[in-house]
Enzyme design. Structure first.
Site, mmCIF file in Angstrom:
data_model
loop_
_atom_site.group_PDB
_atom_site.id
_atom_site.type_symbol
_atom_site.label_atom_id
_atom_site.label_comp_id
_atom_site.label_asym_id
_atom_site.label_seq_id
_atom_site.Cartn_x
_atom_site.Cartn_y
_atom_site.Cartn_z
ATOM 1 N N ASP A 60 2.796 2.469 2.242
ATOM 2 C CA ASP A 60 4.139 2.201 2.770
ATOM 3 C C ASP A 60 5.088 1.764 1.640
ATOM 4 O OD1 ASP A 60 6.011 1.896 4.749
ATOM 5 O OD2 ASP A 60 5.147 0.061 5.595
ATOM 6 N N GLY B 280 0.809 -1.225 0.000
ATOM 7 C CA GLY B 280 0.000 0.000 0.000
ATOM 8 C C GLY B 280 0.839 1.270 0.000
HETATM 9 P P1 ADP Z 1 -3.221 0.287 6.084
HETATM 10 O O1 ADP Z 1 -2.300 -0.892 6.266
HETATM 11 O O2 ADP Z 1 -3.079 1.325 7.176
HETATM 12 O O3 ADP Z 1 -4.627 -0.132 5.808
HETATM 13 P P2 ADP Z 1 -2.707 0.812 3.232
HETATM 14 O O4 ADP Z 1 -1.491 1.471 2.668
HETATM 15 O O5 ADP Z 1 -2.957 -0.592 2.883
HETATM 16 O O6 ADP Z 1 -2.624 1.068 4.816
HETATM 17 O O7 ADP Z 1 -3.984 1.645 2.792
HETATM 18 C C1 ADP Z 1 -4.389 2.873 3.327
HETATM 19 C C2 ADP Z 1 -5.163 3.653 2.271
HETATM 20 O O8 ADP Z 1 -4.236 4.266 1.364
HETATM 21 C C3 ADP Z 1 -6.079 2.816 1.390
HETATM 22 O O9 ADP Z 1 -7.303 3.530 1.266
HETATM 23 C C4 ADP Z 1 -5.357 2.737 0.049
HETATM 24 O O10 ADP Z 1 -6.270 2.668 -1.038
HETATM 25 C C5 ADP Z 1 -4.635 4.050 0.022
HETATM 26 N N1 ADP Z 1 -3.418 4.134 -0.808
HETATM 27 C C6 ADP Z 1 -2.637 3.132 -1.301
HETATM 28 N N2 ADP Z 1 -1.601 3.641 -1.994
HETATM 29 C C7 ADP Z 1 -1.701 5.001 -1.925
HETATM 30 C C8 ADP Z 1 -0.956 6.110 -2.450
HETATM 31 N N3 ADP Z 1 0.144 5.919 -3.183
HETATM 32 N N4 ADP Z 1 -1.372 7.365 -2.147
HETATM 33 C C9 ADP Z 1 -2.472 7.575 -1.398
HETATM 34 N N5 ADP Z 1 -3.228 6.588 -0.883
HETATM 35 C C10 ADP Z 1 -2.859 5.324 -1.149
#
Ligand code: ADP
Length: 172
Positions: free
Chosen positions: A33, A31
């Site tokens: 991260d 995601g």
């Molecule tokens: P968590 O493990 O806290 O759920 P994730 O990274 O899996 O974190 O997802 C958190 C949110 O960020 C989700 O809604 C996902 O769709 C979104 N997301 C994923 N990649 C990006 C990005 N590059 N920029 C902004 N939001 C993102």
């Protein structure tokens, strides 16, 4: 402090600090991260390793936040925070609110004006986005940081943007 919503990719934001929805290992993941470490380059991970070797030997606890520089990203800082995994049997809302509050404490201490947040916990950690949006906006409103002037929520798709937009209209 104003709240702004944008649909987009958090790694492309020209702000002082972006917040990473990290996991407690601080060693990267999927995601947001994964995207931050991929685009920011190895410098961020090196600083995260140093944090694991010093202050956070057992990892960064859920609901807390810590900053590193942002490597090759347009932002200057990355504030890493660990959202709670959603649970239907246990209310972990206070931990999700804490991510926003503690990230803003770190941002204020860095003296930055603009901070971008993703929708923490709504991806791999499965938090329903309507509920997460309400918690996020309420927590940011209550935090009232001294230095931060703009909080930007960066929503990755149109559906998440619409949910945050509606929550912002409700909460104000
Ligand atoms: P968590 O493990 O806290 O759920 P994730 O990274 O899996 O974190 O997802 C958190 C949110 O960020 C989700 O809604 C996902 O769709 C979104 N997301 C994923 N990649 C990006 C990005 N590059 N920029 C902004 N939001 C993102």
């Amino acid at each position: 402090m104003k709240i702004v919503l944008v649909e987009g990719d958090i790694t492309e934001q020209r702000v002082d600090a972006i917040v990473n929805a990290a996991n407690s290992s601080l060693m990267g993941g999927g995601g947001v991260d994964g995207a931050i470490h991929r685009r920011g380059g190895p410098e961020i991970l090196e600083e995260c390793r140093a944090l694991r070797a010093s202050r956070y030997g057992r990892g960064l606890p859920t609901g807390q936040a810590v900053a590193t520089t942002a490597g090759r990203l347009p932002a200057r800082w990355v504030i890493h925070t660990v959202g709670p995994v959603y649970s239907r049997s246990e209310d972990r809302s206070h931990l999700l609110a804490s991510c926003y509050r503690e990230s803003l404490v770190v941002a204020d201490a860095l003296g930055v004006g603009t901070v971008a947040f993703p929708a923490i916990s709504t991806g791999i950690y499965r938090w329903p986005v309507e509920d997460a949006a309400r918690i996020a906006i309420t927590a940011v409103r209550r935090a009232a940081p001294a230095v931060v002037e703009e909080v930007r929520f960066v929503l990755f798709n149109t559906a998440a943007y619409a949910v945050f937009d509606s929550a912002l209209r409700d909460i104000g």
